[in-house]
Write a protein that holds these residues in place. Structure first.
Motif, PDB file in Angstrom:
ATOM      1  N   MET A  87      35.630  26.180  25.659  1.00 31.02           N
ATOM      2  CA  MET A  87      35.491  27.016  24.467  1.00 31.02           C
ATOM      3  C   MET A  87      36.581  26.782  23.433  1.00 31.02           C
ATOM      4  N   LEU A  88      37.753  26.351  23.868  1.00 26.40           N
ATOM      5  CA  LEU A  88      38.860  26.142  22.930  1.00 26.40           C
ATOM      6  C   LEU A  88      38.765  24.802  22.205  1.00 26.40           C
ATOM      7  N   GLU A  89      38.066  23.844  22.810  1.00 22.98           N
ATOM      8  CA  GLU A  89      37.949  22.520  22.204  1.00 22.98           C
ATOM      9  C   GLU A  89      36.618  22.272  21.518  1.00 22.98           C
ATOM     10  N   ASP A  90      35.604  23.016  21.902  1.00 23.51           N
ATOM     11  CA  ASP A  90      34.251  22.773  21.411  1.00 23.51           C
ATOM     12  C   ASP A  90      33.788  23.958  20.567  1.00 23.51           C
ATOM     13  N   ALA A  91      33.697  23.748  19.274  1.00 28.46           N
ATOM     14  CA  ALA A  91      33.303  24.828  18.362  1.00 28.46           C
ATOM     15  C   ALA A  91      31.913  25.358  18.691  1.00 28.46           C
ATOM     16  N   ASP A  92      30.992  24.476  19.102  1.00 22.08           N
ATOM     17  CA  ASP A  92      29.642  24.921  19.450  1.00 22.08           C
ATOM     18  C   ASP A  92      29.668  25.866  20.652  1.00 22.08           C
ATOM     19  N   ALA A  93      30.503  25.561  21.638  1.00 18.25           N
ATOM     20  CA  ALA A  93      30.631  26.433  22.809  1.00 18.25           C
ATOM     21  C   ALA A  93      31.156  27.800  22.398  1.00 18.25           C
ATOM     22  N   SER A  94      32.099  27.827  21.493  1.00 20.05           N
ATOM     23  CA  SER A  94      32.651  29.096  21.014  1.00 20.05           C
ATOM     24  C   SER A  94      31.611  29.912  20.260  1.00 20.05           C
ATOM     25  N   VAL A  95      30.831  29.252  19.421  1.00 16.70           N
ATOM     26  CA  VAL A  95      29.784  29.944  18.663  1.00 16.70           C
ATOM     27  C   VAL A  95      28.745  30.514  19.621  1.00 16.70           C
ATOM     28  N   LEU A  96      28.343  29.710  20.580  1.00 19.06           N
ATOM     29  CA  LEU A  96      27.354  30.163  21.554  1.00 19.06           C
ATOM     30  C   LEU A  96      27.881  31.342  22.361  1.00 19.06           C
TER      31      LEU A  96
END
Length: 170
Positions: A87-96
């Motif tokens: 989540m800290l490296e992947d913006a898509d994971a954070s948005v999801l």
């Protein structure tokens, strides 16, 4: 086990034998159980009527859709650690992740983030509104005797790096 026709009877029997209040019991079911058949939805509903809480564990790793959350009478989503890891490296994971938390809250469910290992993850998850954050960052699995001691620990004291950031968010 969730599709066992004796599930509700067994839960009631255990509550009667132990004297545990139904609202103190929370059953976790894997996301695969959410592949809702009429029987599964009825079991969720019967547990709700008994005041037994239910959680969907490892949410996000199976094939259930967000639309299934609309009609399932559950109390909590436990988001699988696969979403937390990057989540800290992947913006898509954070948005999801933020979207899942928002939808869960809008439907009246609490949210648990599983598999948290870093202070930065705790801070980010707290910022998007996760209700409970659990993982190795706080403790590895321990014996029953150790649980009593850990229950008395103030994690903000134990993890001083979180205190100023989480206080600002409060």
């Amino acid at each position: 086990h969730f599709q066992d026709p004796l599930l509700i009877k067994t839960v009631q029997q255990v509550l009667d034998e132990t004297g545990l209040k139904p609202q103190q019991l929370e059953l976790e079911v894997t996301e695969s159980v959410v592949q809702t058949t009429g029987d599964n939805v009825e079991a969720f509903q019967r547990l709700r009527e008994m005041n037994v809480k239910t959680s969907i564990d490892d949410f996000g790793t199976g094939f259930s859709s967000l639309s299934s959350l609309k009609y399932l009478p559950i109390d909590c989503l436990k988001i699988d650690r696969v979403f937390i890891l990057d989540m800290l490296e992947d913006a898509d994971a954070s948005v999801l992740l933020g979207t899942i938390v928002g939808v869960a809250h809008a439907l009246g469910h609490s949210v648990v983030a599983e598999g948290v290992e870093e202070a930065e993850q705790v801070i980010a998850l707290s910022g998007i509104g996760c209700d409970i954050i659990q993982g190795y960052y706080f403790s590895r699995p321990v014996s029953a005797d150790e649980i009593t001691r850990l229950a008395k620990v103030n994690f903000l004291t134990r993890h001083a790096e979180l205190k100023p950031i989480l206080k600002q968010q409060a």
